[in-house]
Every structure is written in structure tokens, then in C-alpha cells.
Scaffold this motif. Structure first.
Motif, PDB file in Angstrom:
ATOM      1  N   ILE A  80       0.846  -1.205   0.000  1.00 38.96           N
ATOM      2  CA  ILE A  80       0.000   0.000   0.000  1.00 38.96           C
ATOM      3  C   ILE A  80       0.877   1.250   0.000  1.00 38.96           C
ATOM      4  O   ILE A  80       0.635   2.202  -0.743  1.00 38.96           O
ATOM      5  CB  ILE A  80      -0.943   0.016   1.221  1.00 38.96           C
ATOM      6  N   MET A  91       1.881  11.586 -10.765  1.00 37.05           N
ATOM      7  CA  MET A  91       1.313  12.924 -10.956  1.00 37.05           C
ATOM      8  C   MET A  91       2.423  13.958 -11.111  1.00 37.05           C
ATOM      9  O   MET A  91       2.329  14.872 -11.926  1.00 37.05           O
ATOM     10  CB  MET A  91       0.405  13.282  -9.782  1.00 37.05           C
TER      11      MET A  91
ATOM     12  N   ALA B   9      -5.452  -0.778  11.731  1.00 39.38           N
ATOM     13  CA  ALA B   9      -4.130  -0.263  11.392  1.00 39.38           C
ATOM     14  C   ALA B   9      -3.987  -0.124   9.877  1.00 39.38           C
ATOM     15  O   ALA B   9      -3.543   0.905   9.372  1.00 39.38           O
ATOM     16  CB  ALA B   9      -3.056  -1.189  11.946  1.00 39.38           C
ATOM     17  N   VAL B  10      -4.383  -1.174   9.159  1.00 42.78           N
ATOM     18  CA  VAL B  10      -4.269  -1.133   7.696  1.00 42.78           C
ATOM     19  C   VAL B  10      -5.120   0.002   7.136  1.00 42.78           C
ATOM     20  O   VAL B  10      -4.675   0.769   6.272  1.00 42.78           O
ATOM     21  CB  VAL B  10      -4.690  -2.485   7.072  1.00 42.78           C
ATOM     22  N   ILE B  13      -3.551   3.470   7.839  1.00 45.13           N
ATOM     23  CA  ILE B  13      -2.412   3.730   6.950  1.00 45.13           C
ATOM     24  C   ILE B  13      -2.910   4.075   5.544  1.00 45.13           C
ATOM     25  O   ILE B  13      -2.498   5.068   4.940  1.00 45.13           O
ATOM     26  CB  ILE B  13      -1.472   2.506   6.903  1.00 45.13           C
ATOM     27  N   SER B  14      -3.857   3.265   5.020  1.00 40.53           N
ATOM     28  CA  SER B  14      -4.396   3.536   3.677  1.00 40.53           C
ATOM     29  C   SER B  14      -5.051   4.908   3.636  1.00 40.53           C
ATOM     30  O   SER B  14      -4.874   5.663   2.679  1.00 40.53           O
ATOM     31  CB  SER B  14      -5.440   2.489   3.279  1.00 40.53           C
ATOM     32  N   LEU B  17      -2.531   7.731   3.512  1.00 35.16           N
ATOM     33  CA  LEU B  17      -1.882   7.802   2.198  1.00 35.16           C
ATOM     34  C   LEU B  17      -2.842   8.334   1.140  1.00 35.16           C
ATOM     35  O   LEU B  17      -2.465   9.136   0.287  1.00 35.16           O
ATOM     36  CB  LEU B  17      -1.352   6.424   1.803  1.00 35.16           C
ATOM     37  N   LEU B  20      -3.131  11.942   1.398  1.00 34.06           N
ATOM     38  CA  LEU B  20      -1.931  12.549   0.845  1.00 34.06           C
ATOM     39  C   LEU B  20      -2.022  12.655  -0.681  1.00 34.06           C
ATOM     40  O   LEU B  20      -1.685  13.681  -1.279  1.00 34.06           O
ATOM     41  CB  LEU B  20      -0.720  11.700   1.240  1.00 34.06           C
ATOM     42  N   ILE B  21      -2.517  11.572  -1.307  1.00 28.28           N
ATOM     43  CA  ILE B  21      -2.646  11.579  -2.773  1.00 28.28           C
ATOM     44  C   ILE B  21      -3.609  12.671  -3.216  1.00 28.28           C
ATOM     45  O   ILE B  21      -3.324  13.437  -4.144  1.00 28.28           O
ATOM     46  CB  ILE B  21      -3.132  10.198  -3.280  1.00 28.28           C
ATOM     47  N   VAL B  24      -1.897  16.020  -2.916  1.00 28.04           N
ATOM     48  CA  VAL B  24      -0.916  16.258  -3.980  1.00 28.04           C
ATOM     49  C   VAL B  24      -1.631  16.529  -5.302  1.00 28.04           C
ATOM     50  O   VAL B  24      -1.257  17.417  -6.057  1.00 28.04           O
ATOM     51  CB  VAL B  24       0.050  15.055  -4.121  1.00 28.04           C
ATOM     52  N   ASP B  25      -2.689  15.755  -5.563  1.00 33.58           N
ATOM     53  CA  ASP B  25      -3.457  15.940  -6.791  1.00 33.58           C
ATOM     54  C   ASP B  25      -3.987  17.368  -6.876  1.00 33.58           C
ATOM     55  O   ASP B  25      -3.907  18.019  -7.908  1.00 33.58           O
ATOM     56  CB  ASP B  25      -4.611  14.937  -6.818  1.00 33.58           C
ATOM     57  N   VAL B  28      -0.759  19.600  -7.451  1.00 32.17           N
ATOM     58  CA  VAL B  28      -0.004  19.385  -8.685  1.00 32.17           C
ATOM     59  C   VAL B  28      -0.860  19.573  -9.931  1.00 32.17           C
ATOM     60  O   VAL B  28      -0.439  20.165 -10.908  1.00 32.17           O
ATOM     61  CB  VAL B  28       0.629  17.979  -8.682  1.00 32.17           C
ATOM     62  N   ASN B  30      -3.453  21.355 -10.403  1.00 36.32           N
ATOM     63  CA  ASN B  30      -4.217  22.594 -10.494  1.00 36.32           C
ATOM     64  C   ASN B  30      -3.418  23.598 -11.312  1.00 36.32           C
ATOM     65  O   ASN B  30      -2.424  24.134 -10.850  1.00 36.32           O
ATOM     66  CB  ASN B  30      -4.477  23.126  -9.087  1.00 36.32           C
ATOM     67  N   TYR B  31      -3.849  23.797 -12.538  1.00 37.67           N
ATOM     68  CA  TYR B  31      -3.112  24.700 -13.406  1.00 37.67           C
ATOM     69  C   TYR B  31      -3.738  26.092 -13.421  1.00 37.67           C
ATOM     70  O   TYR B  31      -3.285  26.975 -14.110  1.00 37.67           O
ATOM     71  CB  TYR B  31      -3.055  24.143 -14.826  1.00 37.67           C
TER      72      TYR B  31
END
Lengths: 195, 370
Positions: A80, A91, B9-10, B13-14, B17, B20-21, B24-25, B28, B30-31
Motif C-alpha cells: 500500500i 502525478m 491499522a491497515v 495507513i491507507s 496515504l 496525501l494523494i 498532492v493531486d 499538482v 491545479n493549473y
């Protein structure tokens, strides 16, 4: 296990190269080594992902997995983490270099399942490295993979300019080349041991 | 305890993350707002991030695209004046060396990430997206349907006879995305509030299957248009029109347009080819036109007439008939222009016959089905 990080860096690049001694990450290693520029791009991406994921996975393993006593779930959790890092990297590459993004094509998301990445994480855990060692090992593993794919791409470019017997064209000769490269890297084996 | 802790826990964590994605999306990808300058005069402000073709579409500028932006037809080309990086591997197969040198790009492949300057044929600025009601579906042969579309929004269209629209059908069955294909308008431009299209069934074709098996009268369809360089040049040269099958559409529009405009100073020959009687259509319509319009000559020909067809007209491939007329009936002293519409095979053969019979290649205009 207590290895000098500098030694570990060189060891992971040369004597224990993930591709040429452990034969991990062969799929993209063979497919993307046709062209030097994309090979180098993928090598860079793998190095980046490997360094980050190994460090991140060290943290996750020692501060989440071990305290919670869920070692049996480590594979799922490692994957993961790797998948998310690759997603973010994808990206970023698309934004910074669309040409590299297009030439890496499907192999960029496939870094997720590049066994070299998971392999390095698992070696890190089995060999019980500390954080600095893990970071260095991840970086070295990536640089080793990068070096190996760039060398192979360069060799294949040379081969392209020479007559090759039809039966050996393409992947066949590439496999032979990799075998010889692996033997050459064995020459480094006596210098440092990290196993 | 363990049984709860492990999945928790899994998931945590997922979840972290995934967050976070998303973060970032948002940063990153965004123009922001970018400006596209078209032909150095018109500027539009759009949201960045999407492919140029769709970005222009959302701003009401429609470039022709036969595949609908999947990078498989190579039609949506435009010249990009500003720097957008090197050609992508997905563009190269559709480009000639010359086009690459001029920085002609496939607009469905390049993303709008910063201010751009592009050049497109000025008439494309007049292309609009139409919404139309399917008013009538008529079988003109067993595999060609005549579709009458009544325009709703906008309710009038202005086009040159011979131009085409990009008919779009909604997703159906296993086809998950809208399909767009180019169809020539077969009605005359004088009819502003509705258009007619001729659609031939392509076995396994995504759009024609929908038209033949799903489309009902009363449905609403969309199409951007009009596009195309296939229209009559305003000269006195003798027009030699050759069509086969649904290639009838643009030629019919052109001929009726000329008739309605009262053109009487140039000879017009129309060769229409079919296999047998059951592939032939509109014959009565053109016979009538021939009677009331002395400069017009209609020559239908069958390549494989069946005995029951009782066919007493021309027999043979349309190109053979064309060659025969060139040698016997059509005056040799006048200047000529060729207007062709049909399958690539027919067009290539007809171009060959015409050039042999003295029609200059640059005076042969055609619309090839791809």
C-alpha cells in the motif's frame, strides 16, 4: 546488523545489485531498456521510489507494525505504501515532464509491482537495518538498478548497429547480455559483503 | 483485540496515504486559469489541466475529430505557436515530417498547462454544437438509412453544400463512452432548420449499430459542425461528380444547392455506382432533376445487376462507365473539375481514370470515407 552506511551504499550498487545478483525487477528492466533516455528516466523514477518507500516502510515497520504485533500483515502494508508513493510520483512526472511520462507509459504505474522495490524493503526488514542504513540501502538499491538499466540500454544500442543472428534478435540476446553483465558484476563480490 | 486492531491499522495507513494523494493531486494538477490565443486575435480564458481538444470544446470551439479524442484518427490537428514541449509518442504516427517541423499537434493528446497560442482554420470559429430531434428515419436501401434531424438549439444551421457534421451517439450496451463519427449533410443548405444524413450500416461499427438497432424517432442527438473542405469551387468548369453508396450525401447537397441557385453556365455530370438494384436509391429524384435542369446529366450504373433487376442502364464498375463517357460523350475541349465521394478504393480508381482523361489532379476534390 552493523554495516558502515558508506560501505552499504557501494555494496548495494555493485556487489549486491538488485537486478544482477538478485534478479529482481526484470520485467521493466528488459522492456524499457530499448532506449537510453527512457531507461534513464525509469531508473531515476525507481531510485526515487525505492529510497522513499524503503525509508517510509522502515518507519511504518518499526513504529506501527512491530508495536501493534501485526507482522503478518507487513506485505499488504508495504505494498500500500509503495502504491501510494508511485501514484504521487506519477502525478509529479506528468506535471514536470510529459514526454518522460508518455515514454514510460504503463511501466510507471507498474513500478508499484516492480519486485525490486518490495524486495529491497523486505531485505531491509530481514537484515534488520537501522533508519540510516535503510535510507542508504534504498538509495543504493535504486542507483544500482539505474546503473544496470542504463548500462543495458547502452549495450543494446550498440547491438542494434550490428548484425545479429535472427534467432537471437530482441529479448533473446538481451537475456544473454544480462547474464554476462551479471557475471561481470560478480567480480565485485569479494570486495564487500552485506548479506 | 487483535482482530480489530489489524484491520484498523491497515485502514488508517491507507486512509492517511489516500489523503496525501488527494492533497498532492489538488496541488499538482491545479493549473489555474490559462489563456488560449487563437489565430493571434481571439483569446479565451479556460481552466487548465485537460487536453486541448476538450478545453477548446468547452469554450465552444469545435475542432473536427472522427474518433472523439481517443488519439486514434489523427484528425484534430492544430498548429501550436507557443512552446508545449516535444511531440509525444502518441502523436508521432499521425504526423508527417513537415507537420512536426511546423509544430502541428494532435490536440486531443496535449494538455493545456500554461498559456497557449494556436492557429486553426478561421472557419472553425463558426463551428457550433447543435442539438437536434430525430424527426424521421427512412430506409433508402436495405443498409442505408436517411436520417432527418430537426434542429432545436441553435435552431438554424449555415453550411456550404458538401460539408459534414460530427454525429454523436450516447453510450449503449457495451459501448461505455459517447461515439462520434463524421457524416456529410445530404440536404441542401437552403433548408436551414433541419438537415438530412445518409448512414450506411458498417457491420460491427459502434455508431451505425446504434443508428440501426437502437435509435428511435423523437430522440435527441448532438453534433458539432459544419466541417470540411469538400464544396463546389465557383468556376465555369464542367463538373464530373462520382459517388458510390452513402457517398451520395454530399453530392446530393451540392447538386440541389446549384440547382436552387439557378446555376446554368456549366455542364454537370453525376455518375452514381451501385452493385445491383437493391443498392440503388434516389434514382427517381435525380431523373426528375435531369428533366427540369438541362445542364445536368445523371448516369447511374450497376456493377452486378441481377436478372430480376431488369436493368437497362449502364453496367460495370462506376470507374469503367466514367472512362467510357470520357471517351465518347463528355466534350473534350472544356475545363473539368472532379468531385468524388465514396470508399477509398473507388476514389483512388476514379482519380486515376480522371487524370488519364485530362482532369488536372489539383482540380479533383474528394471526401474519402476512412
Amino acid at each position: 546488523m552493523n554495516v558502515d552506511p558508506i560501505l552499504l551504499l557501494f555494496a548495494s550498487i555493485f556487489t549486491s545489485n538488485v537486478v544482477l545478483t538478485n534478479f529482481l525487477g526484470m520485467c521493466s528492466y528488459i522492456s524499457i531498456s530499448k532506449d537510453l533516455v527512457s531507461a534513464s528516466g525509469l531508473g531515476m523514477a525507481v531510485t526515487f521510489v525505492m529510497t522513499i518507500t524503503t525509508a517510509l516502510n522502515w518507519f511504518v515497520y518499526h513504529h506501527i507494525i512491530v508495536p501493534l504485533n501485526i507482522e503478518y500483515l507487513r506485505f499488504i502494508i508495504f505494498i500500500i505504501v509503495i502504491a501510494s508513493v508511485v501514484q504521487i510520483l506519477e502525478m509529479l512526472i506528468d506535471r514536470v515532464s510529459p514526454a518522460l511520462y508518455m515514454s514510460l507509459g504503463i511501466f510507471l504505474p507498474l513500478i508499484t509491482v516492480n519486485c525490486a522495490i518490495l524486495g529491497v524493503t523486505l531485505f531491509m526488514q530481514i537484515r534488520n537495518y537501522n533508519f540510516i542504513q535503510s535510507l542508504v540501502y534504498g538509495l543504493g538499491g535504486g542507483l544500482g538498478w539505474w546503473l544496470a538499466i542504463v548500462s543495458l540500454a547502452a549495450i543494446r544500442k550498440k547491438i542494434d548497429n550490428n548484425p545479429v543472428p535472427p534467432g537471437l534478435k530482441g529479448t533473446a540476446l538481451t537475456m544473454v547480455t544480462i547474464g554476462i553483465m551479471a557475471m561481470a558484476f560478480m567480480g565485485f563480490a569479494g570486495m564487500i559483503r552485506v548479506q | 483485540m487483535q482482530i480489530l486492531l489489524a484491520p484498523l491499522a491497515v485502514s488508517v495507513i491507507s486512509g492517511v496515504l489516500a489523503a496525501l494523494i488527494v492533497l498532492v493531486d489538488a496541488i499538482v494538477n491545479n493549473y489555474g486559469e490559462v489563456t488560449i490565443t487563437i489565430n493571434g486575435e481571439k483569446t479565451i480564458k479556460v481552466r487548465g489541466g485537460a487536453p486541448l481538444l476538450f478545453t477548446l470544446g468547452s469554450a465552444g470551439i469545435f475542432l473536427p475529430s472522427a474518433c472523439g479524442g481517443r488519439g486514434s484518427c489523427g484528425v484534430c490537428k492544430a498548429k501550436v505557436v507557443s512552446d508545449v514541449g516535444p511531440h509525444l509518442p502518441t502523436e508521432i504516427p499521425y504526423m508527417t515530417q513537415e507537420e512536426i517541423a511546423k509544430n502541428i499537434r494532435l490536440t486531443c493528446q496535449i494538455k493545456v498547462k500554461r498559456d497557449l497560442a494556436i492557429e486553426i482554420p478561421p472557419e472553425l470559429l463558426f463551428v457550433k454544437k447543435f442539438k437536434a430531434l430525430v424527426e424521421k428515419i427512412v430506409d433508402v436501401t436495405y443498409d442505408i438509412k436517411e436520417l432527418t434531424l430537426k434542429l432545436i438549439e441553435p435552431n438554424e444551421i449555415e453550411f456550404k453544400a458538401g460539408q459534414y457534421v460530427q454525429l454523436r451517439v450516447p453510450p449503449y450496451d457495451t459501448i461505455k463512452e459517447p461515439v462520434e463519427r463524421a457524416y456529410s449533410i445530404s440536404s441542401s443548405p437552403s433548408q436551414r432548420d433541419r438537415i438530412e444524413l445518409l448512414i450506411r450500416l458498417v457491420p460491427g461499427g459502434a455508431l451505425t449499430t446504434y443508428i440501426f438497432h437502437h435509435l428511435k424517432e423523437g430522440e435527441i442527438l448532438e453534433f458539432p459542425g459544419p466541417f470540411g473542405e469538400f464544396y463546389v469551387r465557383d468556376t465555369k468548369a464542367t463538373m464530373i461528380c462520382v459517388a458510390g453508396g452513402s457517398g451520395m450525401a454530399p453530392i446530393k447537397s451540392i447538386l440541389f444547392d446549384l440547382y436552387e441557385k439557378g446555376v446554368n453556365d456549366r455542364e454537370i455530370w453525376y455518375f452514381f455506382g451501385a452493385r445491383s438494384r437493391k443498392d440503388l436509391f434516389y434514382v427517381e429524384m435525380f431523373r426528375e432533376l435531369e428533366e427540369k435542369w438541362p445542364i445536368f446529366h445523371f448516369i447511374p450504373a450497376l456493377s452486378d445487376p441481377l436478372p430480376e433487376d431488369e436493368w437497362d442502364g449502364e453496367v460495370g464498375l462506376i470507374t469503367q462507365v466514367l472512362e467510357k463517357y470520357f471517351q465518347t460523350v463528355i466534350p473534350t475541349d472544356s475545363a473539368k473539375e472532379g468531385y468524388l465521394c465514396g470508399s477509398p478504393g473507388m476514389i483512388d480508381a476514379a482519380v486515376k481514370v480522371m487524370t488519364q482523361c485530362g482532369v488536372p489532379e489539383e482540380k479533383i476534390y474528394y471526401d474519402k470515407f476512412a
